[in-house]
Enzyme design. Structure first.
Site: not given
Ligand code: NAD
Length: 244
Positions: A144, A52, A37, A148, A179
Site C-alpha cells: 500500500y 471496474d 465507482d 501511494k 471512512t
C-alpha cells in the site's frame, strides 16, 4: 468560489467515504460531476459511469466518457483506492495485482486519457489522492505504501510535464480519515470502529482524525484557481500528525 461556475469534473471512487464528500462539495459549488465507482447508483451526480478500474479498457476510456457525458472535463480527481495490509513476506500475488491495479495503473490510465482532452481545451486540474504513507511509509503496509508513493511520484512528474499545457497536477496526502476503508480495517482486526476512531483521535494533535469533508475541502482548493501556481505539489492533510 466563483472559479467553479460552469466547470465539469470526473471523480473516481465516488461511492466511498472521501469520494462522496468530494462529489458533494464540488456539486455545492455548481460543478457538474461524472461519478465513477463499481456501483454509483446511490450517488447524486450529473453523469454515472460505473465500472471496474481493474478493467484496462474501462480505465482508458473513462475520461473520454466523462467528457462526452458532461460536454467538458476541467477537473479530474483520482480518488479510488484499496488498502492491503502486511509486510512483503505476507503479501499475496492477488494483493499485489489489486493494489497496483487500482492505486497506480488506474490513475495512470485515467490521467493518460484526460491530459489530451484538457490540453485541447486550454487546461485543467488533476488531483490525485495519495497518502501520508506515500510520502513517508508506515509499518506493515508495504505494498500500500509503495503504491501511494508511486502516485505521489507520478503526480510530481505530471506536475512538471504538463504545466506548460496549463494542466496542474497535485495530490492530497491524508493521514487517518474516518471512512469505510479505515473502519472495515478496525472491524477485521476485532475492534469496535467507533471506539477505535475515538482512541486514534487522541493521537492527533488537533484532537480527532479527519472526516472525509476535511480532505474534500483541500481537494477543492487544489482544483480551484486559488491553487493556480501549484503544480506537482504533495499536500499533507494530517491534523498535525505527520508519519515518521
Ligand atoms: P473507501 O473504501 O471508502 O472508498 C474507496 C472507493 O474506491 C470505494 O467506493 C471503492 O468501491 C472504490 N474502488 C476500489 N476499487 C475499485 C475498482 N476496482 N474499481 C472502481 N472503484 C473502486 O476509502 P476512502 O478512505 O474514501 O479512500 C479514498 C482514497 O483515500 C483512497 O485512494 C485511499 O487510499 C486514500 N486514503 C485514505 C485514508 C483513510 O484513512 N481512509 C488515508 C489516506 C489516504
Amino acid at each position: 468560489m466563483s472559479y467553479f461556475r460552469g466547470k465539469t469534473a470526473l471523480v473516481t471512487g465516488a461511492a466511498g467515504g472521501i469520494g462522496a464528500a468530494i462529489v458533494k462539495q464540488l456539486r455545492a459549488e455548481g460543478v457538474r460531476v461524472a461519478v465513477a465507482d463499481r456501483d454509483v447508483a446511490g450517488v447524486d451526480a450529473e453523469a454515472h459511469l460505473p465500472g471496474d478500474l481493474l478493467d484496462a479498457s474501462y480505465a482508458d476510456s473513462l475520461s473520454a466518457a466523462a467528457f462526452a457525458a458532461l460536454g467538458g472535463l476541467d477537473i479530474l480527481v483520482n480518488n479510488a483506492g484499496v488498502i492491503t495490509r502486511g509486510s512483503v513476506a505476507n503479501t499475496t500475488d492477488a494483493d499485489w495485482a489489486l493494489s497496483l491495479g487500482v492505486n497506480v495503473e488506474a490513475p495512470f490510465r485515467v490521467c493518460r486519457g484526460a491530459i489530451p482532452i484538457m490540453a485541447d481545451r486550454g487546461g485543467g486540474a488533476i488531483v490525485n489522492v495519495s497518502s501520508c504513507w506515500g510520502v513517508r511509509p508506515g509499518p506493515n503496509h508495504a505494498v500500500y505504501c509503495m503504491t501511494k508513493a508511486a502516485v505521489a511520484s507520478l503526480t510530481q512528474c505530471m506536475g512538471m510535464d504538463h504545466a506548460h499545457q496549463n494542466i496542474r497536477v497535485n495530490a492530497v496526502c491524508p493521514n487517518e480519515v474516518n471512512t469505510p476503508m479505515l473502519r472495515t480495517g478496525f472491524i477485521k482486526r476485532g475492534f469496535d470502529p467507533d471506539t477505535a476512531v475515538a482512541e486514534l483521535g487522541k493521537t492527533v494533535p488537533i484532537g480527532r482524525i479527519a472526516e472525509p469533508e476535511d480532505i474534500a475541502a483541500v481537494v477543492l482548493f487544489l482544483a480551484s484557481d486559488a491553487a493556480r501556481y501549484m503544480c506537482g505539489s504533495l499536500v499533507e492533510v494530517n491534523g498535525g500528525k505527520p508519519v515518521g
